[in-house]
Write an enzyme that holds these catalytic residues in place. Structure first.
Site, PDB file in Angstrom:
ATOM      1  N   ASP A  56       1.091  -1.245  -0.306  1.00 59.68           N
ATOM      2  CA  ASP A  56       0.109   0.154   0.288  1.00 59.68           C
ATOM      3  C   ASP A  56       0.681   1.071   0.144  1.00 59.68           C
ATOM      4  O   ASP A  56       2.212   1.059   0.702  1.00 59.68           O
ATOM      5  CB  ASP A  56      -0.413   0.281   1.310  1.00 59.68           C
ATOM      6  CG  ASP A  56      -1.592  -1.239   0.830  1.00 59.68           C
ATOM      7  OD1 ASP A  56      -1.800  -1.623  -0.415  1.00 59.68           O
ATOM      8  OD2 ASP A  56      -2.418  -1.672   2.023  1.00 59.68           O
TER       9      ASP A  56
HETATM   10  N1  URA Z   1      -1.260  -6.341   3.819  1.00 54.38           N
HETATM   11  C1  URA Z   1      -2.191  -4.724   4.366  1.00 54.38           C
HETATM   12  O1  URA Z   1      -2.683  -4.184   4.490  1.00 54.38           O
HETATM   13  N2  URA Z   1      -1.356  -3.676   3.234  1.00 54.38           N
HETATM   14  C2  URA Z   1       0.130  -3.802   3.165  1.00 54.38           C
HETATM   15  O2  URA Z   1       0.944  -3.030   1.798  1.00 54.38           O
HETATM   16  C3  URA Z   1       0.757  -5.200   2.344  1.00 54.38           C
HETATM   17  C4  URA Z   1      -0.152  -6.133   3.394  1.00 54.38           C
END
Ligand code: URA
Length: 250
Positions: free
Chosen positions: A103
Site C-alpha cells: 500500500d
Molecule cells: N497488507 C496490507 O494491509 N497492506 C500492505 O501493504 C501489505 C499487506
C-alpha cells in the site's frame, strides 16, 4: 509467432485481460509502431514496448528496495510518485516493475525486477510464499489474536484467510505477522476485524529475501549473489515459523 496479448501476459506482469486493454488503448508498440490489435502475431524476437519500455528486456535486473511511505507500488500512476521514480536514470527503460504491491503508506521490502516468470512464481497464489510484516496497532494484541490468525481470520467480506502466524512483541502494540497469501489490504483488514487497526506496517521478508536493515528508506541495491540463489532455489515456500528466520530486530 505468437499473439501480442499472449506475449505480454507471458511476462507475468499482466493478465491476458489487462494485456488486451493495454493494447487496445494504444500503449503497446511492436517494432516501434503502435499496435492496437491484441490478436496481432509477433515474432519471438520482435521488440515489444509498453509505454516505451521494452517488455522482457534482455538484461535481467533484480533490485531490493526499502519502500518509503508515500510512493505507490506501480510503474505508472498519474499524479503519484511510483517506486520506479526512486530508481536512477540507468534503470529507466529496462521494463522494471515491482513484484507484488505494498500500500502507499506501507514501508519495507519490495523486489523490483523485469523478470516476469520469476515474479509470477514468487507471487503465484498456489505457492504460498511467506511474507512477513512488522506491524503496529491501535490497541493491544493478545493470545486471542494469535489464535485467530493461526486458525485463519474471516474478513468483513466473508473471505477466510489462510492460517498465518502472529508473534507478539513486548507490550502487545506491535508484532510480526506472517502471511502466505497477498489479498488486498490483507494485514490491515485482518487486524481491523480483530478491532485492532493497523497504525504502521512494514514488510521485512518476502520469501527468501530479508529486508537489508542497512538500506535507508527509499534506497535500493541489486540483490547479492546469495539472495539471487535464494529466489531461484524454489526452496522458499512455506518456511514455517518465521522467527527462526528473522535475524534482526526492526
Ligand atoms: N497488507 C496490507 O494491509 N497492506 C500492505 O501493504 C501489505 C499487506
Amino acid at each position: 509467432m505468437e499473439r501480442l496479448d499472449k506475449r505480454l501476459a507471458a511476462t507475468g506482469r499482466w493478465s491476458r485481460k489487462e494485456a488486451r486493454e493495454l493494447i487496445r488503448v494504444g500503449r503497446v508498440a511492436v517494432d516501434g509502431a503502435p499496435c492496437r490489435a491484441p490478436e496481432a502475431k509477433v515474432g519471438e524476437t520482435a521488440p515489444v514496448t509498453v509505454d516505451g519500455a521494452p517488455v522482457g528486456a534482455d538484461r535481467p535486473v533484480y533490485l531490493m528496495l526499502n519502500k518509503p511511505a508515500g510512493v505507490v507500488s506501480s510503474t505508472d500512476e498519474p499524479g503519484e510518485r511510483t517506486v520506479l521514480d526512486l530508481l536512477g536514470e540507468e534503470y529507466r527503460n529496462l521494463g522494471l516493475f515491482p513484484a507484488g504491491r505494498l500500500d502507499k503508506d506501507t514501508e519495507g521490502l519490495l523486489l523490483i525486477t523485469n523478470d516476469g516468470p520469476l515474479a509470477h512464481r514468487l507471487l503465484s497464489p498456489r505457492r504460498h510464499v511467506d511474507k512477513v510484516y512488522y506491524v503496529e496497532v491501535d490497541g493491544v494484541l493478545d493470545g486471542g489474536d494469535v489464535e485467530a490468525v493461526r486458525r485463519g481470520v474471516t474478513l468483513g467480506d466473508g473471505y477466510e484467510c489462510l492460517p498465518g502466524e502472529l508473534e507478539l512483541l513486548p507490550g502487545g502494540r506491535s508484532a510480526h505477522i506472517t502471511l502466505r497469501e497477498g489479498k488486498y489490504h490483507q494485514v490491515k483488514r485482518m487486524l481491523a476485524s480483530r478491532g485492532k487497526p493497523v497504525t504502521y506496517l512494514k514488510r521485512v521478508r518476502f520469501g527468501p529475501l530479508e529486508l537489508d536493515e542497512g538500506l535507508p528508506k527509499g534506497a535500493w541495491r541489486p540483490l547479492s549473489d546469495r539472495e539471487l540463489k535464494g529466489i531461484f532455489s524454489q526452496q522458499y515456500e512455506n518456511f514455517g515459523s518465521f522467527n527462526k528466520k528473522i535475524s534482526k530486530n526492526y
